[in-house]
Design an enzyme around this catalytic site. Structure first.
Site, PDB file in Angstrom:
ATOM      1  N   PRO A 179      29.947 -31.909 -19.830  1.00  0.00           N
ATOM      2  CA  PRO A 179      29.573 -32.740 -20.987  1.00  0.00           C
ATOM      3  C   PRO A 179      30.262 -34.106 -20.971  1.00  0.00           C
ATOM      4  O   PRO A 179      31.451 -34.203 -20.681  1.00  0.00           O
ATOM      5  CB  PRO A 179      30.048 -31.918 -22.190  1.00  0.00           C
ATOM      6  CG  PRO A 179      30.403 -30.568 -21.671  1.00  0.00           C
ATOM      7  CD  PRO A 179      30.683 -30.716 -20.216  1.00  0.00           C
ATOM      8  N   GLU A 180      29.488 -35.142 -21.256  1.00  0.00           N
ATOM      9  CA  GLU A 180      30.032 -36.492 -21.381  1.00  0.00           C
ATOM     10  C   GLU A 180      29.686 -36.990 -22.791  1.00  0.00           C
ATOM     11  O   GLU A 180      29.270 -36.204 -23.636  1.00  0.00           O
ATOM     12  CB  GLU A 180      29.432 -37.411 -20.306  1.00  0.00           C
ATOM     13  CG  GLU A 180      29.667 -36.906 -18.873  1.00  0.00           C
ATOM     14  CD  GLU A 180      29.069 -37.831 -17.813  1.00  0.00           C
ATOM     15  OE1 GLU A 180      28.994 -39.047 -18.058  1.00  0.00           O
ATOM     16  OE2 GLU A 180      28.673 -37.324 -16.748  1.00  0.00           O
TER      17      GLU A 180
END
Ligand SMILES: [Zn+2]
Length: 283
Positions: free
Chosen positions: A2-3
């Site tokens: 996840p970013e």
């Protein structure tokens, strides 16, 4: 992994689901997931605290509670789900936060690198971060200053959360492609128009990814709060597209290793920087 866009999607969905609810406790089978407090202390301190807001800073989820802040970093594989008390147990949800309506906020994290911090001093953790990559307060001027001050290559610089917060491997590659800049270009040598292109490319890519609710790469990868995949993967220009045509010019996408990370480029759109004796060998 996840970013910023995936974390932002969680923040919005969690805000809709949790603001006004109170936590009634916490339990974990993986105490290292709570590095700031012992699990019993975490549980006692969380109990009764209402959620005032849920936001994001860089790749951290930021829950504003009545007396503390709950900060969560999803790291490699962290995911959230809200489950009713009768839902089947999830053996990969090592940490569970109970809610006052009887439901559970489950932190599902197969790799176990995710972390939850309950603290009255959020700056001790968030203070290390550079300006947020998407915040309205991160101006072109500020972004340019952050880059110009460092004699480093563009991709590792974009990945460094103390320089700009929120960008990881996928969106670094996408932003550099959109800005037509090679990942090994030196940050202190690119021209002002190039810096400006990169600034707008980062914002465009992150904004698009949020609109498409993030990138889900693998079967076990990112899912939103309701377990749905994001739709950004199908819109990626270079990341994970080695050998496929560049959407801009048609050249096959190359894969390089930059700072130890798989890096995707179109070498026509993103020409390598000129060697100057200090440059590493070009591919
Ligand atoms: Zn191209």
């Amino acid at each position: 992994v996840p970013e910023l866009p995936e974390v932002e999607t969680y923040a919005r969905d969690l805000a809709a689901a949790l603001v006004g609810r109170a936590f009634t406790g916490a339990r974990t089978t993986w105490p290292r997931q709570m590095p700031s407090l012992a699990p019993a202390e975490f549980d006692a301190r969380l109990r009764g605290q209402r959620v005032l807001s849920v936001g994001r800073r860089g790749k951290y989820l930021v829950f504003r509670l009545e007396t503390d802040w709950l900060l969560v970093h999803l790291k490699m594989s962290g995911r959230f789900a809200i489950a009713t008390p009768t839902a089947p147990a999830d053996p990969l949800a090592h940490t569970i936060l109970a809610l006052d309506d009887g439901s559970e906020l489950r932190f599902h994290d197969p790799r176990k690198f995710g972390r939850l911090y309950l603290t009255a001093q959020p700056h001790e953790i968030l203070g290390r971060l550079g300006p947020d990559a998407l915040s309205a307060t991160t101006s072109l001027r500020l972004f340019a200053d952050r880059l110009a001050a460092r004699r480093r290559r563009l991709k590792p610089l974009l990945l460094d959360q103390t320089v700009v917060a929120g960008i990881g491997n996928i969106y670094a590659d996408e932003s550099l492609w959109r800005a037509r800049l090679h990942p090994l270009g030196r940050a202190d040598r690119i021209s002002p128009p190039e810096v400006e292109r990169l600034y707008w490319a980062v914002r465009w890519v992150l904004g698009r990814a949020i609109a498409l609710r993030g990138t889900s790469l693998t079967r076990g990868g990112y899912r939103d709060l309701d377990g749905r995949t994001g739709r950004m993967r199908q819109a990626l220009a270079v990341y994970g597209r080695t050998g496929k045509p560049c959407p801009r010019c048609g050249r096959a996408i190359d894969r390089l290793i930059v700072a130890g990370r798989g890096t995707h480029v179109c070498l026509t759109c993103q020409p390598p920087p000129a060697p100057d004796g200090n440059e590493p060998p070009r591919r």
